[in-house]
Design a protein around this motif. Structure first.
Motif, PDB file in Angstrom:
ATOM      1  N   ILE B 220       0.714  -1.347  -0.096  1.00 31.36           N
ATOM      2  CA  ILE B 220       0.143  -0.194  -0.090  1.00 31.36           C
ATOM      3  C   ILE B 220       0.926   1.010  -0.183  1.00 31.36           C
ATOM      4  O   ILE B 220       1.584   1.246   1.061  1.00 31.36           O
ATOM      5  N   PRO B 221       1.093   2.055  -1.133  1.00 29.61           N
ATOM      6  CA  PRO B 221       1.840   2.810  -1.195  1.00 29.61           C
ATOM      7  C   PRO B 221       1.105   4.301  -0.338  1.00 29.61           C
ATOM      8  O   PRO B 221       0.173   4.892  -0.186  1.00 29.61           O
ATOM      9  N   ILE B 222       2.608   4.515   1.164  1.00 25.80           N
ATOM     10  CA  ILE B 222       2.495   5.129   1.873  1.00 25.80           C
ATOM     11  C   ILE B 222       3.453   6.748   2.012  1.00 25.80           C
ATOM     12  O   ILE B 222       4.250   6.742   0.917  1.00 25.80           O
ATOM     13  N   HIS B 223       3.106   7.689   2.540  1.00 26.63           N
ATOM     14  CA  HIS B 223       3.795   8.370   2.854  1.00 26.63           C
ATOM     15  C   HIS B 223       5.787   8.456   3.217  1.00 26.63           C
ATOM     16  O   HIS B 223       4.921   7.787   4.272  1.00 26.63           O
ATOM     17  N   GLU B 225       7.330   9.085   5.836  1.00 19.99           N
ATOM     18  CA  GLU B 225       7.846   9.412   6.748  1.00 19.99           C
ATOM     19  C   GLU B 225       7.051   8.841   7.838  1.00 19.99           C
ATOM     20  O   GLU B 225       7.200   8.321   8.692  1.00 19.99           O
ATOM     21  N   VAL B 226       6.119   7.956   7.375  1.00 17.85           N
ATOM     22  CA  VAL B 226       5.524   6.582   8.025  1.00 17.85           C
ATOM     23  C   VAL B 226       6.161   5.741   7.663  1.00 17.85           C
ATOM     24  O   VAL B 226       5.875   5.323   6.928  1.00 17.85           O
ATOM     25  N   GLU B 227       6.204   4.902   8.800  1.00 18.89           N
ATOM     26  CA  GLU B 227       6.699   3.753   8.793  1.00 18.89           C
ATOM     27  C   GLU B 227       5.846   2.401   8.153  1.00 18.89           C
ATOM     28  O   GLU B 227       5.955   1.814   7.383  1.00 18.89           O
ATOM     29  N   SER B 228       4.352   2.612   8.901  1.00 18.58           N
ATOM     30  CA  SER B 228       3.220   1.429   8.679  1.00 18.58           C
ATOM     31  C   SER B 228       2.015   1.907   8.904  1.00 18.58           C
ATOM     32  O   SER B 228       2.448   3.125   9.998  1.00 18.58           O
ATOM     33  N   LEU B 229       0.694   1.676   8.278  1.00 18.55           N
ATOM     34  CA  LEU B 229      -0.326   1.731   8.801  1.00 18.55           C
ATOM     35  C   LEU B 229      -0.546   1.179  10.493  1.00 18.55           C
ATOM     36  O   LEU B 229      -0.255  -0.254  10.461  1.00 18.55           O
TER      37      LEU B 229
END
Lengths: 245, 245
Positions: B220-223, B225-229
């Protein structure tokens, strides 16, 4: 020197910061655990470090050492961490950008924290907390954000007033609806350019008077036996969808 | 007749059902609150009803009345509800279908409950709990499912063995990866026909030996700076995406 007394002024100050009232009054809050302290450090929010005696860390801030018993008094967790930090609240920007998440009376700390984490993940510029939301600096909220609260623009505003301003700027307001909205799978590219998505209270949803101000409703198609999704899940799916390019 | 004594056998039996050990031994569990009791009723799981004296309900089951103090002893919530039910565990089907969610050491009750709710919402046929998962009949889990646990096929299995069987049936195993997987936004139609998605522990993810058995990873492509959801958010987004037709 290690602080051993629960009557110590520094200890008393920290204990007070467990309540929203004093966090608001002093503009300070506590974070706990190496991961959150590191995220607060990256965001330049640390004023002082609190360590259990015998522990070390590589931060160069005023540091005070406490006994395990004192840490137990300060902790907000079942098992106290070896480190805490006293932090000052981040200065938020009045420039809210054009991808916003508005939250109406979100009461569960885990839900607020999770939505902040997902907002950072999916390109939200600002998060706006309306009246009745749980405090951003509540320790459970901060833990659920995994530190992302320190890297997001998060303000508190009257949502009705804000929505009027956003409409004047041409930013459409999206609400959710169980079945009468646009199918989330079919959102158009131009509908994802600017938006303020509003999500509401766990039990009651978004207030009627705010829902009435929405320009469009979105529906996430789900199995007919399921009444609704968890609010932080629904918000995250919509932010994921709105971030599709 | 109202039960007033905490030493009453029926009360003692209910108190025992607060522990996984006795729930497993007796094949029974407790639910609390009108909403969950109603969902258990719809699924034909109720054996007996417990009511606070003075309350009424429209269910035709053996009903026993208790004082507020007894209810306080039985409750798993801060504010006890007026109604509880003793339920028998649902008989699960060995036929698992071809849309599965496998869970590896999910420990947070809220996360498990939320994933069950999302699984029902997005067409999962069976949920499989591997070793080390929190108990399905934990009251916090049941509350987070909003009763959806009573309408899902949920079994406990050794995941390694199960994965081998699924592969023999031609069901591909999907894992998640922070950046080396197929972009979730770009999953193909034929990749959504059959699948077993595996999600792992909140801190450590899926065990290496299970990850190695995956046929494909999804990202899931995320920003950056965010390690994980949050794991229940990531699972829900993937189930939403896999349910896109």
């Amino acid at each position: 020197m290690t602080i051993t007394s629960l009557e110590n002024d520094k200890v008393k100050k920290c204990v007070r910061l467990k309540t929203k009232k004093y966090r608001d009054l002093e503009g300070l809050f506590l974070v706990e655990g190496f991961h959150l302290v590191e995220e607060a450090y990256k965001a330049n929010l640390i004023d002082e470090i609190i360590l259990i005696e015998g522990e070390t860390c590589s931060y160069h801030f005023a540091t005070f050492y406490v006994t395990k018993d004192v840490m137990k008094k300060l902790t907000m967790m079942e098992t106290p961490s070896a480190i805490m930090a006293i932090c000052h609240k981040r200065k938020m920007s009045p420039d809210l950008g054009n991808h916003l998440l508005l939250l109406d009376e979100i009461q569960d700390p885990g839900n607020l924290g999770t939505m902040i984490r997902s907002s950072k993940a999916f390109g939200i510029d600002s998060l706006v907390l309306g009246e009745g939301c749980v405090d951003l600096y509540n320790p459970k909220v901060l833990r659920s954000t995994q530190g992302m609260a320190f890297h997001m623009n998060i303000i508190t505003r009257d949502l009705k007033e804000l929505i009027k301003e956003l409409k004047q700027k041409g930013i459409p307001i999206y609400g959710t609806h169980v079945d009468k909205g646009v199918n989330a799978y079919q959102l158009k590219k131009e509908e994802k350019e600017n938006y303020a998505l509003i999500m509401g209270n766990e039990g009651n949803g978004v207030h009627e008077e705010l829902l009435a101000l929405c320009d469009q409703y979105i529906t996430i198609p789900i199995h007919q036996e399921v009444e609704s999704l968890n609010v932080s899940v629904a918000a995250s799916i919509l932010l994921y969808e709105l971030n599709r390019r």
